[in-house]
Design a protein around this motif. Sequence first.
Motif, short mmCIF file in Angstrom:
data_model
loop_
_atom_site.label_atom_id
_atom_site.label_comp_id
_atom_site.label_asym_id
_atom_site.label_seq_id
_atom_site.Cartn_x
_atom_site.Cartn_y
_atom_site.Cartn_z
N ILE A 97 0.85 -1.20 0.00
CA ILE A 97 0.00 0.00 0.00
C ILE A 97 0.88 1.24 0.00
CG2 ILE A 97 -1.35 1.39 1.65
CD1 ILE A 97 -3.22 -0.13 0.02
N ARG A 98 1.95 1.22 0.81
CA ARG A 98 2.86 2.39 0.84
C ARG A 98 3.49 2.60 -0.53
NH1 ARG A 98 5.08 0.70 5.76
NH2 ARG A 98 6.82 -0.14 4.57
N GLY A 99 3.80 1.51 -1.24
CA GLY A 99 4.47 1.62 -2.53
C GLY A 99 3.53 1.84 -3.70
N THR A 100 2.23 1.90 -3.40
CA THR A 100 1.25 2.09 -4.47
C THR A 100 1.32 3.51 -5.02
OG1 THR A 100 -0.19 0.43 -3.52
CG2 THR A 100 -1.23 2.00 -4.99
N GLN A 101 1.27 3.62 -6.33
CA GLN A 101 1.30 4.93 -6.96
C GLN A 101 -0.14 5.41 -7.19
OE1 GLN A 101 3.71 4.81 -10.55
NE2 GLN A 101 4.80 3.06 -9.75
N PRO A 102 -0.36 6.67 -7.55
CA PRO A 102 0.59 7.76 -7.74
C PRO A 102 1.31 8.18 -6.46
CG PRO A 102 -1.49 8.23 -8.84
CD PRO A 102 -1.73 7.03 -8.00
N VAL A 103 2.45 8.83 -6.68
CA VAL A 103 3.28 9.34 -5.59
C VAL A 103 3.20 10.86 -5.61
CG1 VAL A 103 5.74 9.69 -5.07
CG2 VAL A 103 4.88 7.38 -5.48
N ILE A 104 3.08 11.46 -4.41
CA ILE A 104 3.10 12.93 -4.34
C ILE A 104 4.48 13.36 -3.86
CG2 ILE A 104 2.13 14.95 -3.17
CD1 ILE A 104 -0.53 13.41 -3.02
N GLY A 105 5.10 14.29 -4.60
CA GLY A 105 6.38 14.86 -4.17
C GLY A 105 6.12 16.27 -3.68
N GLU A 106 6.66 16.61 -2.51
CA GLU A 106 6.41 17.96 -2.02
C GLU A 106 7.52 18.45 -1.10
OE1 GLU A 106 2.78 18.21 0.26
OE2 GLU A 106 3.00 16.13 0.88
#
Length: 503
Positions: A97-106
């Motif tokens: 679940i942690r590795g599920t995308q989409p990923v938010i970069g901030e």
Amino acid sequence: MDDHVKMECGAFGAVNFSEDYIFPTLYWGMRAQNHRGHQSYGFLTFNGKFNVYKGLDLIPKVKKTEIQEWLERLPGSLGIANVRYTTSGGRDEESMIRGTQPVIGENEQHRFALSFNGNVVNTTQLVNEIRCENPNFSYDCDLELISRKLLKELKSGKDLVSSVKTCMKEVEGAFSVVGITQNGELFAFKDPYGIRPLCSGCSADRKICAFSSETVGLNINNLEHNFELKPGEFVLATKDGFKREQLVNSGKKALCAFEFAYFARPDSKMNGKFVYEVREAFGRSLGREYADIVRRCDMIISLPETSDDAAFGLHEETGLRWERAIRRHRYVSERAFILLPQERYATIDKKINILDHKFQGKKIIVVDDSIVRGDTTKVVVEKLRKMGAKEVHMFITFPRIIGPCFYGVDMATYRELIGSTRTPEEIAKEIGADSVNYQSFEGFVKATGLRREELCFGCATGDYPTPLANRLAKWMREYFEKGYKEEGRIYELPDLVQNRLGK
Ligand code: SF4
């Protein structure tokens, strides 16, 4: 058809310039590509803020009564989505679940969201670089490395395009990325070798623009296919159409050849050809290359469904009967499998139905797309023998796999590959077949319509398109031959490999 070989991901992104909800487009675009990853899925939309919904397994059906709920959960006219099979990070539920995308970069000034298909090769170098600033950094998906790298470049004052350009130069691997900026712009880019597919398309009225790993993601939304992104290209979707910029020119294209044989949907288009047409040409090519075996056999069978088109091509070329005597259990999903080793027959039986009375005393050609570990093929051959087959000849459309993939296909070690240490004759002996006949590189390349130097054949030749992958492959081979035990993605541990080999 190897039960255990998986692609890492499929990506999709779309914008509706008439500002209607984008979720239905995202949903269908991604559902059409669920074959590219079925361990987890994720949707992200933008309406001034990022809205995210992720889950494990296949993308669920949305009932009519639930549509409003989904639209409220994922509002906005712009979004990206992903399906994933885990090749990096942990495989427990929490890590997945942690590795599920989409990923938010901030960070303080910047915010973006990304979805990708691919795999990073120089992970150690990037992790070390990131840890200089964030000593506790850990990750569950390679896309987080690209995301951190992008953030670092943006923080240094570069704009998005320049930051992507630096990523293209400094991240080694396969990455076809779709993203959204904090200003609500949809963009996409590809690594300098274009290893994974990514195409773009629009609706006839140009109100909807989309990026998709495969063209089927466009077809299902009634979008026209405009173009395949070039290696090293950055594309922005605007109201006036796609704005394209060539950021890096590697002078080389290396589209994964395995996409044609196995991963891509047959009704997707690659290099202007439907994948099923390419597969039919594989079958015809096999018929010409192994005419002497064809002449003495009674029938062709194929392992559904990636091999069916090649079997049809072989049948057309040779006139030999194609007996549709192996059928897939249509509504049994991968998730329902029993995967205990002692139940290997049960596993095959849950996937396909082999009609036993057809094979008594027959000499059979079995068409398959590849032999990776060989365990599935071995069981199928054993079953055919038990059902009375007199001879079993394997016709394989993808050349012999001899090494790992560094670019997103779940074949990470030499040890697991039956072809890494065995000749076709030895493989035949091992799996109990009378012969194993691989298509030649020439036949394969000709069928795709591409030039050989435009395709990645790394796992079949040992010659990879990117430099570190070549070095790692050499070390891993040496490591394997010295008897060390390869573990998972051992190329993520170059220090260990190098220390043991004294490099
Ligand atoms: S190494 Fe093989 S599976 Fe991996 S990208 Fe190249 S051709 Fe495809």
